[in-house]
Design an enzyme around this catalytic site. Structure first.
Site, PDB file in Angstrom:
ATOM      1  N   LYS A 250      54.383  38.242  31.722  1.00 50.19           N
ATOM      2  CA  LYS A 250      53.192  37.492  32.113  1.00 50.19           C
ATOM      3  C   LYS A 250      53.327  37.160  33.590  1.00 50.19           C
ATOM      4  CE  LYS A 250      50.203  33.805  30.497  1.00 50.19           C
ATOM      5  NZ  LYS A 250      49.899  33.231  31.800  1.00 50.19           N
ATOM      6  N   ARG A 255      44.195  37.044  38.383  1.00 46.93           N
ATOM      7  CA  ARG A 255      43.599  38.110  37.581  1.00 46.93           C
ATOM      8  C   ARG A 255      42.581  38.847  38.446  1.00 46.93           C
ATOM      9  NH1 ARG A 255      42.763  38.160  31.801  1.00 46.93           N
ATOM     10  NH2 ARG A 255      42.464  40.343  31.249  1.00 46.93           N
ATOM     11  N   ARG A 270      38.362  36.455  37.941  1.00 49.39           N
ATOM     12  CA  ARG A 270      38.103  36.150  36.542  1.00 49.39           C
ATOM     13  C   ARG A 270      36.719  35.528  36.344  1.00 49.39           C
ATOM     14  NH1 ARG A 270      42.287  33.125  32.542  1.00 49.39           N
ATOM     15  NH2 ARG A 270      40.680  32.353  31.165  1.00 49.39           N
ATOM     16  N   PHE A 337      47.298  46.361  34.144  1.00 51.34           N
ATOM     17  CA  PHE A 337      47.677  46.475  32.740  1.00 51.34           C
ATOM     18  C   PHE A 337      46.590  47.076  31.862  1.00 51.34           C
ATOM     19  CE2 PHE A 337      47.365  41.819  33.725  1.00 51.34           C
ATOM     20  CZ  PHE A 337      46.124  41.562  33.172  1.00 51.34           C
TER      21      PHE A 337
HETATM   22  P1  AMP Z   1      46.767  31.712  30.894  1.00 49.02           P
HETATM   23  O1  AMP Z   1      46.270  31.705  32.300  1.00 49.02           O
HETATM   24  O2  AMP Z   1      48.008  30.961  30.662  1.00 49.02           O
HETATM   25  O3  AMP Z   1      45.669  31.420  29.899  1.00 49.02           O
HETATM   26  O4  AMP Z   1      47.176  33.229  30.560  1.00 49.02           O
HETATM   27  C1  AMP Z   1      46.294  34.293  30.620  1.00 49.02           C
HETATM   28  C2  AMP Z   1      46.414  34.982  31.934  1.00 49.02           C
HETATM   29  O5  AMP Z   1      47.658  35.592  32.117  1.00 49.02           O
HETATM   30  C3  AMP Z   1      45.455  36.128  32.106  1.00 49.02           C
HETATM   31  O6  AMP Z   1      44.168  35.699  32.435  1.00 49.02           O
HETATM   32  C4  AMP Z   1      46.087  36.919  33.228  1.00 49.02           C
HETATM   33  O7  AMP Z   1      45.607  36.430  34.471  1.00 49.02           O
HETATM   34  C5  AMP Z   1      47.552  36.573  33.138  1.00 49.02           C
HETATM   35  N1  AMP Z   1      48.435  37.711  32.857  1.00 49.02           N
HETATM   36  C6  AMP Z   1      49.612  37.892  33.454  1.00 49.02           C
HETATM   37  N2  AMP Z   1      50.222  38.979  33.033  1.00 49.02           N
HETATM   38  C7  AMP Z   1      49.419  39.553  32.112  1.00 49.02           C
HETATM   39  C8  AMP Z   1      49.527  40.706  31.302  1.00 49.02           C
HETATM   40  N3  AMP Z   1      50.594  41.496  31.343  1.00 49.02           N
HETATM   41  N4  AMP Z   1      48.492  40.976  30.469  1.00 49.02           N
HETATM   42  C9  AMP Z   1      47.418  40.163  30.399  1.00 49.02           C
HETATM   43  N5  AMP Z   1      47.267  39.050  31.145  1.00 49.02           N
HETATM   44  C10 AMP Z   1      48.263  38.736  31.988  1.00 49.02           C
END
Ligand code: AMP
Length: 554
Positions: A250, A255, A270, A337
């Site tokens: 992650k 994004r 996003r 990704f």
């Molecule tokens: P969160 O911001 O904690 O809700 O986590 C979701 C976000 O993680 C996504 O919107 C992406 O911006 C980010 N992200 C980072 N690495 C990845 C990955 N390998 N696949 C999908 N999302 C990812």
């Protein structure tokens, strides 16, 4: 072409929508109204109902800052600064302030020309295209003439849209349903067209024309991102999938959807805003790639094979420094990704395993990279991948089903995310502020501190985590223990102890403790603890140095 419909009609409909808590009724009221509109009016109406003045994905926003709006409101209504701020404190919503002030003043004005949806759309377009030197006063002029020709109710909604604070309870899903029902589309048809078109107004326009069946993803039309569902433990993820799946790091960056056609590259955030100019390296890295495509991935500050702290990106995003300097301090690598479109065809309905093959071909030979993936199936394997990710400085894992399709805009079960929650801290409230909107009139923002010897040092501000009832009680209590009253802010006697959770700790000049908790949320009010029981600045320091990523916020 038919005459454009009056804006007043829309504002009355939105009032009725706000007035009911029933989702079905909201949808019904709006659908009935939309069905009668011509396509161009449906576009403006749907966009306004969603709280936006501009198309999603457009580089320019029509939004106007609070202070500009306050100036215009004073000029248009003749109210004094004190009257405006008194009215604001009462409502906590600038739209309602506009309505009240316009109502007071409107008695003496006669307005014979009705504001139409088309005229409103034109005014928003003018705001969008007004840029550069002198733009503030030009924007003021546009807003002022809008407000002068507006009834109080129209004024309220104009201001609400311009501040982006609609609060009609019309979430995007309901609007989508209303459009589907107005124009006879099935729910899946509507959902897909909306996702692909990105903007609710464009979608409404196409639906009103009876033209949604041919809607396809195409470069330079950003689509909503697929989202991951949060999971608390590796065990839950293993159980959720129950088979071999992909675990990806992650990445903690931004994004970014990268669109390319010919040699032209554009990047969308996003929120579907165009952010191409913030990431010249990403443009450069993919400009030479073969073919046309739409990629999904994360722009990550990255150097020497390691991620750098996310905060290094923030200055760049706020356009606070030139890009050469930014690129030196925090060079960006794009980790792709997913792929949504390749050479004239959508790829969203292929499995992730298939999509990754396409992605590999597109990314090969560029300086962009594919997100790293390992196969995992058991809890132990997921846990090990998670540890490795944290050790390398990543945020955690996103675990993905290789058979899943790309669910645009969905927090689908195909992607699962696993992050680590840090410990919580016990802190004491030392100052507090009144909230906005729904929280107007209650004290809902709390500045908190930890102990430093016999002193208190602030390390953050929390807004979330309490129920309405708790906030009401908190408001009463904070009034009682106010030491100094600055109007909307109060210094209070340090006696209310909170347990706060947070995502990470960063160094910060904003708080006198020298650190700030990132995304703090209140877990509990610790009535069982007193100020002598709270945590210390030493503990904060220790947690900060225990973090994988050290962040300096300069
Ligand atoms: P969160 O911001 O904690 O809700 O986590 C979701 C976000 O993680 C996504 O919107 C992406 O911006 C980010 N992200 C980072 N690495 C990845 C990955 N390998 N696949 C999908 N999302 C990812």
């Amino acid at each position: 072409m038919k005459q454009s419909a009056p804006f007043l009609g829309l504002t009355q409909v939105l009032e009725r929508v706000r007035g009911t808590t029933s989702k079905n009724e909201k949808v019904g009221i709006l659908a009935e109204y939309l069905a009668k509109l011509q396509p161009s009016d449906a576009e403006v109406a749907a966009r306004v109902a969603s709280g936006r003045s501009s198309e999603r994905g457009s580089k320019d926003e029509a939004q106007v800052g609070y202070s500009t709006l306050l100036d215009v409101l004073r000029e248009a209504t003749g109210a004094t600064e004190a009257e405006v701020s008194r009215t604001y404190l009462r409502h906590g919503d600038l739209g309602e302030v506009a309505e009240e002030l316009l109502a007071e003043k409107k008695e003496q004005t006669l307005f014979d020309e009705q504001l139409t949806l088309a005229a409103l759309g034109d005014a928003f377009a003018k705001l969008r295209s007004t840029k550069g030197q002198g733009s503030t006063s030009a924007k003021k002029g546009v807003v002022k003439s809008l407000l002068l020709s507006a009834s109080p109710l129209e004024g309220k909604y104009i201001v609400k849209v311009l501040t982006g604070e609609m609060r009609t309870g019309l979430v995007s899903g309901l609007l989508e349903e209303a459009i589907a029902s107005a124009y006879g589309l099935s729910k899946p048809e509507a959902a897909r067209a909306h996702m692909v078109l990105g903007d609710i107004g464009v979608f409404a326009n196409r639906a009103a024309r009876g033209d949604v069946s041919g809607v396809r993803i195409q470069p330079f039309r950003p689509v909503n991102f697929m989202l991951a569902e949060p999971f608390a433990t590796a065990a839950e993820i293993a159980e959720h999938f129950g088979r071999t799946v992909y675990a990806e790091y992650k990445y903690d960056g931004i994004r970014a959807q990268v669109h390319k056609s010919g040699r032209k590259v554009r990047i969308y955030s996003r929120r579907l805003e165009e952010i191409t100019s913030s990431f010249p390296e990403v443009v450069a890295s993919l400009q030479g790639a073969r073919g046309d495509f739409v990629l999904d991935g994360e722009a990550v500050p990255f150097e020497g094979g390691r991620p750098l702290p996310f905060q290094l990106l923030q200055r760049r995003l706020r356009r606070m420094e030139d890009f050469e300097a930014a690129a030196k301090k925090a060079p960006i690598t794009y980790f792709a990704f997913d792929i949504l479109f390749r050479d004239g065809k959508e790829t969203v309905d292929l499995s992730l395993a298939e999509r990754r093959k396409h992605l590999a071909k597109v990314v090969a030979g560029t300086t962009a990279r594919m997100a790293e993936t390992v196969d995992v199936s058991t809890q132990g394997e997921i846990q090990a991948a998670f540890r490795r990710s944290r050790d390398l400085g990543y945020e955690g894992l996103v675990v993905k089903d290789p058979d899943s399709l790309y669910g645009m805009g969905k927090r689908g079960s195909g992607w699962a995310k696993l992050k680590e929650e840090l410990d919580t801290l016990d802190v004491v409230i030392v100052a507090a502020e009144y909230g906005h909107g729904k929280r107007a009139g209650v004290i809902s923002d709390y500045t908190f501190a930890v102990r430093d010897g016999d002193q208190l040092k602030t390390v953050g501000k929390a807004y979330s985590g309490l129920t309405d009832k708790e906030i009401d009680e908190m408001t009463e209590k904070l009034k009682e223990i106010t030491v100094r009253d600055f109007g909307y802010r109060r210094e209070v006697k340090p006696e209310i102890v909170l347990e706060v959770a947070f995502d990470s700790i960063q160094r910060s000049g904003r708080h006198d403790g020298g650190y700030a908790l990132r995304f703090p949320r209140i877990k509990r009010i610790r009535t069982d603890k007193g100020v002598s029981d709270i945590d210390t600045i030493e503990k904060v320091e220790k947690m900060f140095s225990g973090q994988k990523l050290k962040v300096d916020e300069r």
